[in-house]
Write an enzyme that holds these catalytic residues in place. Structure first.
Site, PDB file in Angstrom:
ATOM      1  N   ASP A   1     -57.630   0.023  87.718  1.00 10.03           N
ATOM      2  CA  ASP A   1     -57.630   0.111  86.256  1.00 10.03           C
ATOM      3  C   ASP A   1     -56.960  -1.156  85.740  1.00 10.03           C
ATOM      4  OD1 ASP A   1     -57.002   0.463  83.597  1.00 10.03           O
ATOM      5  OD2 ASP A   1     -56.479   2.578  83.789  1.00 10.03           O
TER       6      ASP A   1
ATOM      7  N   PHE B   1     -51.197   5.414  83.593  1.00 15.28           N
ATOM      8  CA  PHE B   1     -51.839   5.687  82.302  1.00 15.28           C
ATOM      9  C   PHE B   1     -53.287   5.260  82.370  1.00 15.28           C
ATOM     10  CE2 PHE B   1     -53.315   4.972  78.003  1.00 15.28           C
ATOM     11  CZ  PHE B   1     -52.988   6.190  77.438  1.00 15.28           C
TER      12      PHE B   1
ATOM     13  N   LYS C   1     -59.068  -3.348  76.473  1.00 17.40           N
ATOM     14  CA  LYS C   1     -58.063  -4.034  75.653  1.00 17.40           C
ATOM     15  C   LYS C   1     -58.412  -5.462  75.200  1.00 17.40           C
ATOM     16  CE  LYS C   1     -54.408  -0.902  75.817  1.00 17.40           C
ATOM     17  NZ  LYS C   1     -54.222   0.030  76.924  1.00 17.40           N
TER      18      LYS C   1
HETATM   19  C1  PLP Z   1     -54.648   1.334  77.230  1.00 11.59           C
HETATM   20  C2  PLP Z   1     -54.990   1.725  78.600  1.00 11.59           C
HETATM   21  C3  PLP Z   1     -56.020   2.658  78.860  1.00 11.59           C
HETATM   22  C4  PLP Z   1     -56.754   3.394  77.768  1.00 11.59           C
HETATM   23  O1  PLP Z   1     -57.518   2.547  76.965  1.00 11.59           O
HETATM   24  P1  PLP Z   1     -58.083   3.091  75.568  1.00 11.59           P
HETATM   25  O2  PLP Z   1     -58.895   1.929  75.069  1.00 11.59           O
HETATM   26  O3  PLP Z   1     -56.918   3.428  74.703  1.00 11.59           O
HETATM   27  O4  PLP Z   1     -58.911   4.278  75.860  1.00 11.59           O
HETATM   28  C5  PLP Z   1     -56.338   2.926  80.178  1.00 11.59           C
HETATM   29  N1  PLP Z   1     -55.696   2.322  81.184  1.00 11.59           N
HETATM   30  C6  PLP Z   1     -54.703   1.440  80.982  1.00 11.59           C
HETATM   31  C7  PLP Z   1     -54.027   0.800  82.138  1.00 11.59           C
HETATM   32  C8  PLP Z   1     -54.312   1.112  79.681  1.00 11.59           C
HETATM   33  O5  PLP Z   1     -53.317   0.247  79.483  1.00 11.59           O
END
Ligand code: PLP
Length: 396
Positions: free
Chosen positions: A223, A138, A252
């Site tokens: 990420d 994700f 986050k």
């Molecule tokens: C939540 C998340 C995203 C996306 O972040 P947003 O602030 O919602 O755009 C990307 N990568 C990971 C691993 C996430 O948990």
């Protein structure tokens, strides 16, 4: 307003991308939330890993209040003191050299995708633009990041996807190596897949990716939008694996709830972003960077990564004790990223927990996922496990 009144207004005027919901929270303190009807909850979801310091941490509230009374926004046409301070804090606590600030995790990944393509071109690899990403990943909801997210459920209806992404199974080095070609410029991976189902890589996987990147001259992008800021037991998740990436994205928990994302990179790579190549109007503005700098300092000063390990182990142990009595398959995770994997559909259990005053989320149908604040104590963990047990006893 009551929950029902808020719901009625929201349903009428807000585009329904989030579906039908039962709760509206109006107040928070530490790991607790109160809904619009006055009911109290223990929050073990933490705004999806955003509220690392819990709700309304006094230091963060004070930093926001102070900065709000001084200066909210000027634009990146000018230097911004709290942005410079935050950048130094992140760099001092990582193996990276420079930062770029934006407003979300998706944007941080957009920046990394652009940087990887630009760096390949600047290094003379003019045909290398492909990025390898993992199944069940994700990375966000923009066009580039849904494309990077190798799950068709996020693509349907939005085709065509962006060119230049290749998918391989998570935790599969052979498949990754087989997918590498002269067109590849980077590998993008989460150290642990959280949204994808709390998937923990086997030992050596991340190092294996590092080796592949070194051999084939690719960038390794982690990420860490969900895994940074102490959650896995080290300030950045990668530090617990001893594998240093070339680029890190985060968001986050960085701002304790104010919208901020960041991309960190090694200097020789970061240098591919020259003036005019990338920007964000709000990116790293005085308000959000003041909040984020205080958040980072607090996590470091209060040793919250260490607490995340202690409390994570305590939580996992408490949940494991329920295994004999209820249809639990396993408990997996690292630090305070914890997944309770059920043998049966976990959605009714998540709903029952909320009814009993514990906020969590059901992920991938079978998993109850916990992402509590990092500053919880043993009493909070016991309270959460008790509510899970009570909820299980009412269902099974
Ligand atoms: C939540 C998340 C995203 C996306 O972040 P947003 O602030 O919602 O755009 C990307 N990568 C990971 C691993 C996430 O948990």
């Amino acid at each position: 307003m009551t929950t029902a009144e808020i719901k009625e207004m929201a349903t009428e005027y807000i585009i329904n991308t989030y579906g039908d919901r039962s709760l509206a929270f109006v107040k928070g303190e530490g790991p607790y939330l109160w809904d619009a009807d006055g009911k109290k909850y223990l929050d073990f979801l933490g705004g999806l890993a955003v509220n690392g310091l819990g709700h309304c941490h006094p230091k963060v509230v004070a930093a926001i209040r102070e900065q709000a009374g001084k200066l909210l926004h000027t634009s990146n046409l000018y230097y911004i003191q709290p942005q410079a301070e935050l950048a130094k804090l992140l760099i001092d606590n990582s193996d990276m050299d420079q930062s770029f600030f934006c407003n979300s995790g998706a944007e941080a990944n957009e920046a990394a995708i652009k940087l990887a393509r630009k760096y390949a071109k600047d290094s003379g690899r003019t045909d290398a633009y492909e990025i390898i990403t993992m199944e069940n990943s994700f990375h966000g909801r923009t066009m580039a990041t849904i494309t990077a997210t190798a799950q068709t459920k996020y693509h349907v209806g939005f085709e065509p996807m962006l060119e230049g992404f290749k998918y391989v199974p998570f935790d599969d080095l052979e498949a990754t190596e087989a997918a590498i070609s002269e067109k590849t410029c980077a590998i993008l991976v989460e150290p642990i897949q959280s949204e994808g189902g709390v998937n923990i890589p086997t030992d050596g996987y991340l190092q294996g990716l590092r080796d592949l990147c070194d051999t084939h001259n690719l960038l390794l992008i982690f990420d860490e939008v969900q895994t940074a800021m102490g959650r896995l037991g080290t300030f950045f998740g990668y530090q617990g694996y001893g594998v240093v990436p070339d680029v890190i994205t985060m968001a986050k928990a960085l701002g304790s709830g104010v919208p901020i994302g960041a991309m960190l990179a090694k200097r020789h790579i970061a240098e591919s972003f020259v003036p005019g190549t990338h920007a964000a109007t709000f990116g790293g503005n005085p308000l959000v960077t003041a909040a984020a700098a205080t958040t980072v300092r607090t996590i470091l000063e209060e040793n919250l990564a260490v607490n995340a390990v202690k409390m994570g182990n305590y939580l996992a142990g408490g949940l494991m004790e329920l295994k004999g009595k209820y249809p639990i398959k396993e408990v997996r995770g690292k630090g305070l990223l914890c997944g309770l994997v059920m043998e049966v559909d976990a959605k009714p259990l998540a709903a029952k927990c909320i009814e009993n005053g514990l906020v969590t989320i059901c992920t991938n149908d079978y998993i109850l996922r916990f992402l509590p604040p990092l500053n919880i104590n043993a009493g909070h963990v016991e309270e959460a496990v008790n509510i899970v047990e009570k909820s299980m006893s009412e269902i099974f």
